[in-house]
Write an enzyme that holds these catalytic residues in place. Structure first.
Site, short mmCIF file in Angstrom:
data_model
loop_
_atom_site.label_atom_id
_atom_site.label_comp_id
_atom_site.label_asym_id
_atom_site.label_seq_id
_atom_site.Cartn_x
_atom_site.Cartn_y
_atom_site.Cartn_z
N LYS A 34 5.39 1.73 -3.06
CA LYS A 34 5.18 3.19 -3.44
C LYS A 34 5.47 3.29 -5.07
O LYS A 34 6.07 2.20 -5.62
CB LYS A 34 6.48 4.17 -2.99
CG LYS A 34 6.07 5.60 -3.17
CD LYS A 34 5.37 5.91 -2.00
CE LYS A 34 4.69 7.52 -2.24
NZ LYS A 34 4.10 8.26 -0.96
N GLY A 76 -2.71 8.50 -4.17
CA GLY A 76 -2.02 9.57 -4.41
C GLY A 76 -0.75 10.01 -3.82
O GLY A 76 -0.48 9.50 -2.75
N ASP A 77 -0.04 10.87 -4.13
CA ASP A 77 1.23 11.56 -3.72
C ASP A 77 1.51 12.84 -4.53
O ASP A 77 0.47 13.21 -5.18
CB ASP A 77 2.27 10.55 -3.75
CG ASP A 77 3.43 11.10 -2.70
OD1 ASP A 77 3.46 10.66 -1.79
OD2 ASP A 77 4.31 11.74 -3.22
N ASN A 79 -2.01 19.22 -1.52
CA ASN A 79 -3.13 18.33 -0.56
C ASN A 79 -2.86 18.31 0.87
O ASN A 79 -3.51 19.01 1.61
CB ASN A 79 -3.18 17.21 -1.24
CG ASN A 79 -4.27 16.08 -0.20
OD1 ASN A 79 -3.57 15.38 0.58
ND2 ASN A 79 -5.29 16.34 -0.52
N GLN A 96 7.32 3.74 3.93
CA GLN A 96 5.63 3.50 3.75
C GLN A 96 5.71 2.22 4.73
O GLN A 96 4.83 1.89 5.25
CB GLN A 96 5.48 3.20 2.46
CG GLN A 96 3.96 3.12 2.23
CD GLN A 96 3.35 4.73 2.28
OE1 GLN A 96 3.94 5.47 1.66
NE2 GLN A 96 2.26 5.02 2.83
N THR A 150 -4.14 13.45 5.62
CA THR A 150 -3.04 13.55 6.02
C THR A 150 -2.74 14.80 6.79
O THR A 150 -2.13 14.92 7.75
CB THR A 150 -2.04 13.61 4.83
OG1 THR A 150 -2.45 12.57 3.91
CG2 THR A 150 -0.57 13.54 4.93
N LYS A 184 0.78 -1.27 0.09
CA LYS A 184 0.09 -0.07 -0.02
C LYS A 184 0.76 1.11 -0.01
O LYS A 184 1.88 1.27 0.82
CB LYS A 184 -0.93 0.17 1.17
CG LYS A 184 -1.76 1.08 1.40
CD LYS A 184 -3.10 0.90 0.58
CE LYS A 184 -3.89 2.28 0.24
NZ LYS A 184 -3.57 3.10 -0.83
N SER A 190 -6.73 5.77 3.88
CA SER A 190 -6.85 5.02 2.71
C SER A 190 -7.27 3.58 3.10
O SER A 190 -8.14 2.87 2.48
CB SER A 190 -5.60 4.91 2.03
OG SER A 190 -5.29 5.84 1.09
P1 NDP Z 1 0.86 17.91 -4.16
O1 NDP Z 1 1.38 17.63 -5.30
O2 NDP Z 1 -0.49 18.24 -3.74
O3 NDP Z 1 1.68 18.98 -3.47
C1 NDP Z 1 2.97 19.21 -3.46
C2 NDP Z 1 3.30 20.79 -2.88
O4 NDP Z 1 4.62 20.45 -2.70
C3 NDP Z 1 3.23 21.70 -3.96
O5 NDP Z 1 2.82 22.99 -3.43
C4 NDP Z 1 4.62 21.69 -4.90
O6 NDP Z 1 4.86 23.05 -5.25
C5 NDP Z 1 5.42 21.61 -3.64
N1 NDP Z 1 6.64 20.71 -3.98
C6 NDP Z 1 6.78 19.70 -4.69
N2 NDP Z 1 8.09 19.37 -4.98
C7 NDP Z 1 8.68 20.42 -4.76
C8 NDP Z 1 9.97 20.61 -4.76
N3 NDP Z 1 10.83 19.92 -5.51
N4 NDP Z 1 10.49 22.04 -4.29
C9 NDP Z 1 9.56 22.67 -3.62
N5 NDP Z 1 8.26 22.60 -3.43
C10 NDP Z 1 8.07 21.47 -3.98
O7 NDP Z 1 1.49 16.52 -2.97
P2 NDP Z 1 0.86 16.31 -1.52
O8 NDP Z 1 0.64 17.48 -0.73
O9 NDP Z 1 0.08 15.12 -1.70
O10 NDP Z 1 2.31 15.92 -1.06
C11 NDP Z 1 3.17 16.73 -0.28
C12 NDP Z 1 4.24 15.96 0.71
O11 NDP Z 1 3.42 14.97 1.58
C13 NDP Z 1 5.07 14.83 -0.28
O12 NDP Z 1 6.27 14.73 0.31
C14 NDP Z 1 4.12 13.65 0.06
O13 NDP Z 1 4.98 12.32 -0.17
C15 NDP Z 1 3.80 13.61 1.31
N6 NDP Z 1 2.57 12.71 1.74
C16 NDP Z 1 1.52 12.99 0.93
C17 NDP Z 1 0.41 12.22 1.50
C18 NDP Z 1 -1.21 12.13 0.76
O14 NDP Z 1 -1.98 11.77 1.26
N7 NDP Z 1 -0.78 13.17 -0.24
C19 NDP Z 1 0.45 11.26 2.63
C20 NDP Z 1 1.57 11.22 3.25
C21 NDP Z 1 2.67 12.11 2.82
P3 NDP Z 1 4.76 23.09 -6.80
O15 NDP Z 1 3.21 23.19 -7.38
O16 NDP Z 1 5.57 24.45 -7.08
O17 NDP Z 1 5.37 21.85 -7.37
O1 2IT Z 2 3.10 8.91 1.60
C1 2IT Z 2 1.92 8.24 1.88
O2 2IT Z 2 1.71 7.81 2.90
C2 2IT Z 2 1.01 8.64 0.93
N1 2IT Z 2 1.22 9.29 -0.19
C3 2IT Z 2 -0.30 8.20 0.95
C4 2IT Z 2 -0.62 6.74 0.74
C5 2IT Z 2 -1.72 5.78 0.48
O3 2IT Z 2 -1.71 4.94 0.14
O4 2IT Z 2 -2.65 6.63 0.80
#
Ligand code: NDP
Ligand code: 2IT
Length: 453
Positions: A130, A169-170, A245, A115, A214, A94, A385
């Site tokens: 992943k 998603g991520d 997100n 993860q 998250t 997952k 999830s």
């Molecule tokens: P999104 O794509 O929704 O948002 C990512 C954000 O981070 C954007 O604002 C983006 O800016 C910025 N960003 C991405 N890459 C870079 C970079 N190289 N330098 C600077 N800013 C950057 O992703 P999420 O919010 O889903 O994910 C954010 C983090 O949280 C990640 O590390 C992800 O692995 C982690 N995560 C996500 C989960 C989920 O459920 N979605 C769960 C647990 C962890 P820009 O638009 O300019 O690229």
């Molecule tokens: O990093 C993470 O935990 C996620 N992007 C969410 C993974 C999931 O299966 O919901």
């Protein structure tokens, strides 16, 4: 921290020797091995004999594949897709899918490795994996996104299933992409296997609260951690890196808890509003228009915008009580950590995966700055999830309040597990060690019970 056991030293040396070109993966492994050493030492002979750490650091399977697709000009484009099925001991693999031009095998492996531990902490039956692609969704039309997602799924579908591997998603993968991926899976299989992907739309098997989970979970964890240290969140200020997100819903819950969010960012720069950010404007820019954070100035012209133009991202120069890195890995290096400490930060909550370098994280702990580690603090997303999968299996759905209550309880449990493990191993405020130790014990015991796999 240096290693003192021959066995942990040997394993870390081997991983470094075998994967010199995978810096993110090495970083994640190093952090885990150094912090779990006290637990390894207690059963060193048994772990050594069963090559437990060698197996724990080697993915069960890495799938990599070609993704050809046609852009709006009729030009064929080719990207690379991945799925890393790291460890399926506790349940089907997952973990999310990341679409970002920086994606490579090292980043996929570090995320899948983390993860495994994160999912163990949720207490729910999920293994760790992943995936993703170096595809860049920025500036692409809906049609191009669909074309890419369909081609990606043509290959990925051979390797996933609701009892096999369940992506979500991520970065770069949200509701729109999950919709296209799910549609293509359903078409190829001619079967409605709702539990094969999570983060689905509410109208076709998604769970309430998954979108918020998250960020909300991060704030539930932060509240528990601060309470345990006699600190109240009310009236604190916060800066949140990212505006995707995780960042948006961390901001929403922070505001509900009485925190003033004064800055948010994207990869170009940050906005700073001492009166507090207007989250509705951010949601409109990021969730509807898919714009840049600078666009905030069009609705709120009196706020500051700072472009990123130095080693330390602009947002981290802003003084605040609480820092929530919610963008990407290694956002906060040692220089950045020192700047934040000079500015008097009380606590750091890792919404992103591995947003602090090892040096930065250790510095925070040494300085007595509370650090909520990613594997624990951002586990609310994957936990919800897993709740989505449960609802799909039951062919039923729960109300927002029911899911939110479950999420909150899971985050409270995770904090308690981290705290107890940290206390047990004599590092009471080191929640990174606490998280890794608690998760390791669970995965290791189950791996041993299942034999040499
Ligand atoms: P999104 O794509 O929704 O948002 C990512 C954000 O981070 C954007 O604002 C983006 O800016 C910025 N960003 C991405 N890459 C870079 C970079 N190289 N330098 C600077 N800013 C950057 O992703 P999420 O919010 O889903 O994910 C954010 C983090 O949280 C990640 O590390 C992800 O692995 C982690 N995560 C996500 C989960 C989920 O459920 N979605 C769960 C647990 C962890 P820009 O638009 O300019 O690229
Ligand atoms: O990093 C993470 O935990 C996620 N992007 C969410 C993974 C999931 O299966 O919901």
């Amino acid at each position: 921290m240096s290693l003192t056991s021959e066995y942990t030293k040997k394993v870390l040396d081997e991983v470094q020797y075998n994967h010199p070109n995978e810096p993110e993966f090495l970083q994640a492994v190093k952090e885990v091995i150094t912090t779990i050493e006290p637990a390894v030492k207690q059963e060193e002979e048994r772990y050594k004999k069963t090559a437990l750490l060698e197996r724990l650091t080697e993915p069960e399977r890495i799938i990599s594949f070609r993704v050809p697709w046609v852009d709006d000009n009729g030009q064929v484009q080719v990207n690379r897709g991945y799925r890393v099925q790291f460890n399926g001991t506790l349940g089907p693999y997952k973990g999310g899918l990341r679409f970002h031009p920086t994606v490579n095998q090292s980043i996929m492996k570090f995320l899948a490795f983390e993860q495994v531990f994160k999912n163990a902490l949720t207490g729910l039956p999920i293994g760790g994996g992943k995936g993703g692609s170096d595809f860049d969704p920025k500036g692409k039309s809906d049609n191009e996104i669909m074309s890419f997602c369909q081609s990606f799924m043509n290959e990925l579908q051979k390797h996933i299933g609701q009892d096999i591997d369940i992506p979500a998603g991520d970065i770069g993968v949200g509701g729109r992409e999950i919709g296209f991926l799910f549609g293509q899976f359903r078409r190829i299989r001619n079967s409605y296997e709702a539990g094969v992907l999570t983060g689905k739309g509410i109208e076709y098997g998604g769970s309430l609260v998954r979108k918020e989970a998250t960020g909300y979970g991060l704030m539930y964890f932060m509240r528990e951690m601060l309470n345990a240290n006699n600190i109240n969140l009310q009236n604190k200020t916060a800066i949140i890196s990212g505006s995707g997100n995780v960042a948006i819903y961390a901001a929403e819950k922070a505001m509900q808890m009485g925190v003033k969010v004064i800055a948010m960012s994207d990869s170009n720069g940050c906005i700073y509003d001492n009166n507090g950010i207007n989250l509705d404007v951010i949601k409109k820019i990021k969730e509807v228009e898919r714009g840049r954070i600078k666009d905030y100035l069009q609705s709120c012209p009196n706020v500051q915008y700072y472009e990123n133009n130095s080693e330390i991202q602009a947002i981290y120069n802003i003084k605040a009580d609480i820092v929530l890195p919610c963008a990407t890995q290694n956002d906060i290096n040692i220089e950045c950590a020192k700047r934040l400490a000079e500015n008097g930060v009380i606590a750091v909550g890792e919404g992103a995966n591995m947003p602090c370098t090892i040096e930065a994280a250790n510095y925070f702990i040494e300085q007595g700055i509370l650090l909520a580690p990613a594997k624990a603090a951002n586990a609310g997303g994957v936990a919800t999830s897993a709740l989505e999968m449960s609802q799909n299996s039951m062919r039923y759905f729960w109300s927002f309040e029911e899911v939110d209550n479950k999420l909150e309880n899971i985050m409270i449990n995770i904090f308690n597990m981290c705290q107890q493990a940290a206390q047990k191993y004599n590092c009471p405020k080191n929640y990174i060690a606490g998280a890794n130790l608690a998760a390791f014990k669970k995965v290791a015991d189950a791996m041993i019970a299942q034999g040499i796999i």
